[in-house]
Design a protein around this motif. Structure first.
Motif, mmCIF file in Angstrom:
data_model
loop_
_atom_site.group_PDB
_atom_site.id
_atom_site.type_symbol
_atom_site.label_atom_id
_atom_site.label_comp_id
_atom_site.label_asym_id
_atom_site.label_seq_id
_atom_site.Cartn_x
_atom_site.Cartn_y
_atom_site.Cartn_z
ATOM 1 N N LYS A 172 0.809 -1.238 0.000
ATOM 2 C CA LYS A 172 0.000 0.000 0.000
ATOM 3 C C LYS A 172 0.832 1.274 0.000
ATOM 4 C CE LYS A 172 -3.847 -2.220 0.068
ATOM 5 N NZ LYS A 172 -4.676 -2.173 -1.139
ATOM 6 N N THR A 179 -6.912 2.985 5.751
ATOM 7 C CA THR A 179 -7.783 2.545 6.844
ATOM 8 C C THR A 179 -7.457 1.085 7.122
ATOM 9 O OG1 THR A 179 -9.539 4.069 6.234
ATOM 10 C CG2 THR A 179 -10.185 2.143 7.525
ATOM 11 N N GLU A 233 -19.328 -2.388 9.987
ATOM 12 C CA GLU A 233 -18.843 -1.003 10.131
ATOM 13 C C GLU A 233 -17.310 -0.982 10.102
ATOM 14 O OE1 GLU A 233 -20.305 0.794 13.726
ATOM 15 O OE2 GLU A 233 -19.406 2.739 13.238
ATOM 16 N N ARG A 236 -15.967 -1.607 6.378
ATOM 17 C CA ARG A 236 -16.403 -0.743 5.263
ATOM 18 C C ARG A 236 -15.259 0.141 4.761
ATOM 19 N NH1 ARG A 236 -21.248 0.412 7.143
ATOM 20 N NH2 ARG A 236 -22.073 -1.417 6.120
ATOM 21 N N ASP A 237 -14.918 -0.038 3.481
ATOM 22 C CA ASP A 237 -13.885 0.758 2.795
ATOM 23 C C ASP A 237 -12.483 0.612 3.399
ATOM 24 O OD1 ASP A 237 -15.674 1.748 0.914
ATOM 25 O OD2 ASP A 237 -16.352 3.289 2.311
ATOM 26 N N ALA A 238 -12.246 -0.480 4.112
ATOM 27 C CA ALA A 238 -10.896 -0.696 4.674
ATOM 28 C C ALA A 238 -9.918 -1.075 3.558
ATOM 29 C CB ALA A 238 -10.944 -1.794 5.729
ATOM 30 N N ASP A 239 -8.648 -0.659 3.740
ATOM 31 C CA ASP A 239 -7.569 -1.025 2.807
ATOM 32 C C ASP A 239 -6.860 -2.290 3.266
ATOM 33 O OD1 ASP A 239 -7.274 1.537 1.050
ATOM 34 O OD2 ASP A 239 -7.401 2.274 3.121
ATOM 35 N N LYS A 275 -16.462 -8.032 0.859
ATOM 36 C CA LYS A 275 -17.058 -7.188 -0.200
ATOM 37 C C LYS A 275 -17.270 -5.755 0.302
ATOM 38 C CE LYS A 275 -19.311 -10.955 -2.656
ATOM 39 N NZ LYS A 275 -20.542 -11.739 -2.732
ATOM 40 N N LEU A 276 -17.324 -5.587 1.645
ATOM 41 C CA LEU A 276 -17.503 -4.251 2.217
ATOM 42 C C LEU A 276 -16.215 -3.433 2.167
ATOM 43 C CD1 LEU A 276 -19.515 -5.347 5.347
ATOM 44 C CD2 LEU A 276 -20.377 -3.879 3.519
ATOM 45 N N ALA A 277 -15.077 -4.136 2.167
ATOM 46 C CA ALA A 277 -13.779 -3.442 2.145
ATOM 47 C C ALA A 277 -13.497 -2.963 0.719
ATOM 48 C CB ALA A 277 -12.690 -4.390 2.629
ATOM 49 N N LYS A 278 -12.399 -2.206 0.554
ATOM 50 C CA LYS A 278 -12.050 -1.764 -0.803
ATOM 51 C C LYS A 278 -11.743 -2.996 -1.661
ATOM 52 C CE LYS A 278 -10.601 2.883 0.153
ATOM 53 N NZ LYS A 278 -9.459 3.563 0.751
ATOM 54 N N ALA A 281 -8.369 -4.483 -1.151
ATOM 55 C CA ALA A 281 -7.939 -4.660 0.251
ATOM 56 C C ALA A 281 -7.159 -5.963 0.412
ATOM 57 C CB ALA A 281 -9.164 -4.670 1.163
#
Ligand code: CP
Length: 333
Positions: A172, A179, A233, A236-239, A275-278, A281
């Motif tokens: 990364k 995140t 929660e 969500r959108d975690a790398d 599927k909630l993460a980036k 990820a």
């Protein structure tokens, strides 16, 4: 001991490990290591990294030195990688078999340490189930002896923290926009504590610690992290998503902790949950894994998983740490 007194004692340990010039004499914790020193160790680890199938990197940095592995708790990864790292740096290596050592006859840990010190051991790599043991040994060894913490109760696992940072950086790059979600048994996890300390020093964008309430950390301990009880929660959108092992040996009784099926349903890191993460990820786990409990087995083996890379990076990190502490030793080779 009050929580605040305990955290102050950890500050003392952070001071105990540093030389006057800011380099490491011992490695007890990532707490108190500055950004520059962590980056220096990660950069050197990159230079020492060998990939699976390569002839491993080797040098003579520890020729004439002796490294003893003293694991008073089980280990596969940490013990094997310290052993290989020391040998690849040309050290003499002693792997003390604790089960057949005189500690089984009641010898104190300090008498064991003094015995090895009298045999010219320079570096002692220590894993112990009790908090404070590595620092206690540091306060009692000769000037030329270095202590490396290879996992201390639920308190600290600094070389695991470094290899986790290395793995994240390789995938990364910069930490400031990331995140990172650490999921599972945070309360009993030395891995989570060391990762959190290192990520904070390197300026991670957002750190989330996700667990059932019964396995959450004390909010006072890691004030820069968001403590969450809801996995969706947290992801969500975690790398970066790091799943942690349920520490059955430290949990004691399991009151307040869901059963295995319920745990996986609520806190297991799975393909569906990811599927909630980036979309890019990465999935990490320090090992050993409880497949099907904290992580879906097929996810651990998927292209999103960097778990075997973590293991490979661990050898390079331990080589870099051994080189660093031995460069600063007063006793010449
Ligand atoms: N991650 C880790 O510390 O693994 P081991 O217990 O196998 O050393």
């Amino acid at each position: 001991m009050q929580a605040s007194e305990f955290y102050e004692s950890l500050e003392d340990e952070a001071d105990l490990q540093l030389r006057e010039n800011g380099d490491l004499r011992h490695l007890l914790t990532l707490k108190g290591l500055d950004h520059e020193l962590i980056m220096r160790l990660l950069d050197r680890s990159e230079e020492l990294l060998s990939h699976t199938g390569d002839i491993p990197a080797r040098n003579e940095a520890l020729a004439g030195r002796t490294v003893a592995n003293l694991f008073f708790e089980p280990s596969t990864r940490t013990r094997a990688s310290f052993d290989l790292a020391a040998k690849r740096l040309s050290a003499d290596v002693l792997n003390l078999d604790v089960n057949t050592s005189s500690r089984k006859k009641g010898e104190s840990i300090l008498d064991t340490i003094y015995t090895l010190q009298a045999m010219q051991v320079d570096v002692m790599v220590v894993r112990d189930a009790s908090a404070g043991v590595p620092a206690y040994i540091c306060r009692n060894v000769n000037e030329h002896v270095c202590i490396l913490n290879a996992g201390e109760s639920d308190v600290s696992h600094p070389t695991q923290g470094l290899l986790d940072l290395m793995t994240i950086r390789r995938h990364k790059g910069e930490f400031s926009g990331l995140t990172v979600a650490i999921v599972g048994d945070i309360a009993h996890s030395r891995v989570a504590r060391s990762a959190a300390q290192g990520l904070h020093t390197l300026g991670v964008g957002e750190l989330r610690l996700v667990s059932p309430p019964a396995l959450a950390p004390d909010a006072e301990e890691l004030p820069y992290a968001r403590i969450l009880y809801d996995l969706d929660e947290g992801l969500r959108d975690a790398d970066v998503v790091m799943a942690l092992r349920i520490q059955r040996e430290r949990v004691g009784n399991l009151d307040g902790i869901p059963g295995i099926d319920e745990y996986f349903a609520n806190y297991g890191v799975s393909h569906e949950r990811m599927k909630l993460a980036k979309p890019d990820a990465i999935v990490m786990h320090p090992g050993p894994m409880n497949r099907g409990i904290e992580i879906e087995s097929s996810l651990a083996d998927s292209s999103q998983s960097v778990i075997t890379e973590q293991v490979t990076n661990g050898v390079a990190v331990r080589m870099a740490v051994l080189e660093h502490v031995c460069q600063g030793m007063s006793k010449p080779c």
